[in-house]
Design a protein around this motif. Sequence first.
Motif, PDB file in Angstrom:
ATOM      1  N   ALA A  96      51.432  -3.240  27.945  1.00  0.00           N
ATOM      2  CA  ALA A  96      50.231  -2.811  27.219  1.00  0.00           C
ATOM      3  C   ALA A  96      49.163  -3.901  27.253  1.00  0.00           C
ATOM      4  O   ALA A  96      47.975  -3.617  27.418  1.00  0.00           O
ATOM      5  CB  ALA A  96      50.590  -2.463  25.776  1.00  0.00           C
ATOM      6  N   LEU A  97      49.591  -5.156  27.105  1.00  0.00           N
ATOM      7  CA  LEU A  97      48.648  -6.276  27.144  1.00  0.00           C
ATOM      8  C   LEU A  97      47.978  -6.388  28.510  1.00  0.00           C
ATOM      9  O   LEU A  97      46.783  -6.669  28.613  1.00  0.00           O
ATOM     10  CB  LEU A  97      49.373  -7.581  26.808  1.00  0.00           C
ATOM     11  CG  LEU A  97      49.910  -7.711  25.380  1.00  0.00           C
ATOM     12  CD1 LEU A  97      50.757  -8.962  25.241  1.00  0.00           C
ATOM     13  CD2 LEU A  97      48.770  -7.737  24.372  1.00  0.00           C
ATOM     14  N   GLU A  98      48.775  -6.177  29.559  1.00  0.00           N
ATOM     15  CA  GLU A  98      48.225  -6.240  30.922  1.00  0.00           C
ATOM     16  C   GLU A  98      47.206  -5.128  31.140  1.00  0.00           C
ATOM     17  O   GLU A  98      46.131  -5.350  31.710  1.00  0.00           O
ATOM     18  CB  GLU A  98      49.360  -6.140  31.940  1.00  0.00           C
ATOM     19  CG  GLU A  98      50.258  -7.371  31.967  1.00  0.00           C
ATOM     20  CD  GLU A  98      51.471  -7.191  32.856  1.00  0.00           C
ATOM     21  OE1 GLU A  98      51.684  -6.054  33.361  1.00  0.00           O
ATOM     22  OE2 GLU A  98      52.229  -8.160  33.046  1.00  0.00           O
ATOM     23  N   LYS A  99      47.538  -3.924  30.684  1.00  0.00           N
ATOM     24  CA  LYS A  99      46.624  -2.790  30.850  1.00  0.00           C
ATOM     25  C   LYS A  99      45.364  -2.953  30.013  1.00  0.00           C
ATOM     26  O   LYS A  99      44.270  -2.543  30.429  1.00  0.00           O
ATOM     27  CB  LYS A  99      47.340  -1.480  30.473  1.00  0.00           C
ATOM     28  CG  LYS A  99      48.454  -1.090  31.438  1.00  0.00           C
ATOM     29  CD  LYS A  99      49.170   0.164  30.971  1.00  0.00           C
ATOM     30  CE  LYS A  99      50.291   0.537  31.945  1.00  0.00           C
ATOM     31  NZ  LYS A  99      51.018   1.748  31.501  1.00  0.00           N
ATOM     32  N   LEU A 116      43.083  -1.276  21.483  1.00  0.00           N
ATOM     33  CA  LEU A 116      43.244  -1.376  22.938  1.00  0.00           C
ATOM     34  C   LEU A 116      44.721  -1.388  23.329  1.00  0.00           C
ATOM     35  O   LEU A 116      45.134  -0.739  24.298  1.00  0.00           O
ATOM     36  CB  LEU A 116      42.556  -2.640  23.464  1.00  0.00           C
ATOM     37  CG  LEU A 116      41.029  -2.628  23.526  1.00  0.00           C
ATOM     38  CD1 LEU A 116      40.507  -4.006  23.885  1.00  0.00           C
ATOM     39  CD2 LEU A 116      40.542  -1.588  24.547  1.00  0.00           C
ATOM     40  N   ILE A 117      45.525  -2.125  22.551  1.00  0.00           N
ATOM     41  CA  ILE A 117      46.959  -2.225  22.840  1.00  0.00           C
ATOM     42  C   ILE A 117      47.650  -0.887  22.626  1.00  0.00           C
ATOM     43  O   ILE A 117      48.444  -0.429  23.459  1.00  0.00           O
ATOM     44  CB  ILE A 117      47.608  -3.315  21.959  1.00  0.00           C
ATOM     45  CG1 ILE A 117      47.104  -4.701  22.371  1.00  0.00           C
ATOM     46  CG2 ILE A 117      49.135  -3.255  22.053  1.00  0.00           C
ATOM     47  CD1 ILE A 117      47.511  -5.816  21.431  1.00  0.00           C
ATOM     48  N   LEU A 118      47.342  -0.231  21.524  1.00  0.00           N
ATOM     49  CA  LEU A 118      48.021   1.025  21.185  1.00  0.00           C
ATOM     50  C   LEU A 118      47.613   2.183  22.092  1.00  0.00           C
ATOM     51  O   LEU A 118      48.379   3.130  22.285  1.00  0.00           O
ATOM     52  CB  LEU A 118      47.748   1.397  19.719  1.00  0.00           C
ATOM     53  CG  LEU A 118      48.197   0.376  18.666  1.00  0.00           C
ATOM     54  CD1 LEU A 118      48.015   0.951  17.262  1.00  0.00           C
ATOM     55  CD2 LEU A 118      49.650  -0.045  18.870  1.00  0.00           C
ATOM     56  N   GLU A 119      46.428   2.091  22.662  1.00  0.00           N
ATOM     57  CA  GLU A 119      45.971   3.166  23.544  1.00  0.00           C
ATOM     58  C   GLU A 119      46.200   2.856  25.018  1.00  0.00           C
ATOM     59  O   GLU A 119      45.844   3.667  25.878  1.00  0.00           O
ATOM     60  CB  GLU A 119      44.478   3.428  23.296  1.00  0.00           C
ATOM     61  CG  GLU A 119      44.195   4.004  21.910  1.00  0.00           C
ATOM     62  CD  GLU A 119      42.719   4.291  21.689  1.00  0.00           C
ATOM     63  OE1 GLU A 119      41.897   3.863  22.538  1.00  0.00           O
ATOM     64  OE2 GLU A 119      42.389   4.956  20.678  1.00  0.00           O
ATOM     65  N   ALA A 120      46.805   1.724  25.300  1.00  0.00           N
ATOM     66  CA  ALA A 120      46.994   1.303  26.698  1.00  0.00           C
ATOM     67  C   ALA A 120      48.010   2.171  27.436  1.00  0.00           C
ATOM     68  O   ALA A 120      47.860   2.455  28.618  1.00  0.00           O
ATOM     69  CB  ALA A 120      47.416  -0.169  26.752  1.00  0.00           C
ATOM     70  N   HIS A 121      49.049   2.610  26.724  1.00  0.00           N
ATOM     71  CA  HIS A 121      50.128   3.359  27.372  1.00  0.00           C
ATOM     72  C   HIS A 121      49.845   4.861  27.414  1.00  0.00           C
ATOM     73  O   HIS A 121      49.470   5.459  26.407  1.00  0.00           O
ATOM     74  CB  HIS A 121      51.461   3.132  26.645  1.00  0.00           C
ATOM     75  CG  HIS A 121      52.163   1.874  27.027  1.00  0.00           C
ATOM     76  ND1 HIS A 121      52.631   1.634  28.296  1.00  0.00           N
ATOM     77  CD2 HIS A 121      52.461   0.772  26.303  1.00  0.00           C
ATOM     78  CE1 HIS A 121      53.211   0.442  28.334  1.00  0.00           C
ATOM     79  NE2 HIS A 121      53.111  -0.104  27.140  1.00  0.00           N
TER      80      HIS A 121
END
Length: 347
Positions: free
Chosen positions: A281-284, A181-186
């Motif tokens: 990224a955490l927020e997204k 989730l973090i790596l794909e957020a941006h």
Amino acid sequence: MKWKATLVKYRDADRIAVEFEKDPELIRRIKLIHDARWNPAKKYWHIPDTSENRARFRLVQKEDTEPSAEGQEQLRQFIRWLSAKRYSSNTIKTYSESLRLFLIYFRMKAVSEITNADVMDFNHDYILKNRFSASYQNQFTSAIKLYFRTIRNTNIEVDKIERPKKNKMLPNVLSKEEVKLILEAHANLKHKTMLSLIYSCGLRCSELLQLRPGDIDSKRNIVFIKEAKGKKDRITSLSPKILVLLRTYYALYKPKTYLFEGKERGSMYSAKSLQSVLKQALEKARIKKPVTLHWLRHSYATHLLESGTDLRYIQELLGHNSSRTTEIYTHVSTKNLQQIKSPFDDL
């Protein structure tokens, strides 16, 4: 970490108001200060107006925030000695600041007269009284022990300076789903590539920022990490998946000096900006945990262990001096724990 400290009155008592942007780590640290309170009306924390707290937030008179003339000269010599020994800039900064505070505490005493009993008093009356962490105390101890080994005229018996008992803290680890989730957020390719490379290679923040395009060996599928922690070089494996991402990134950004550059071409990307990339990224990804960049490194090691990678190889990939450091990941791996059946299930 930006903050603003001012002297205030609270119910006729002298206090120090400390203002900063909401940050979990800063909030945790200020709560460790004795009698720290939050003022909801004025939106600031306030702490007792003591000499220690003034020194902490640089509110005392200049003569109280600097070592004696002798102490200042000793500090300059220590910095020169560290530089000559090729200690890293971060280590020099950390050790010299620790020694500076120590010498301020004993600014009314000649350095040659400082004893082991004084060091114990410093730990009790400064470190413990202000509720500093064991790791912070250990940082001071390292600096003081190293400093007193570099000078001749001293009453200190260095080997008798005791270190604090270490807290047995387990590393924070994310699940593979959370990492994804973090790596794909941006959507930003550069931001995605930076975070992905940290996790896929188990890099420290500083190691990522110091990478140069030539450190990526696509033919051998390795990343060459130069002068990492402890001035050690090491290599780590490069997954085919991250290589595809790196090639796309390189074709678009064409970095000149560093693999990941700042706004000015050829300049190193800043650690603060990289932390902001993770925060966004955490927020997204809507992840509420207080994740840091180092969590990605911990997660990499734990996920390797859970997939069956030998601990000795993980030690080499992470650049640990001791296998004991790497063994901590065995305590957070859930692979074997998940196979244990709780007696509660038989009730």
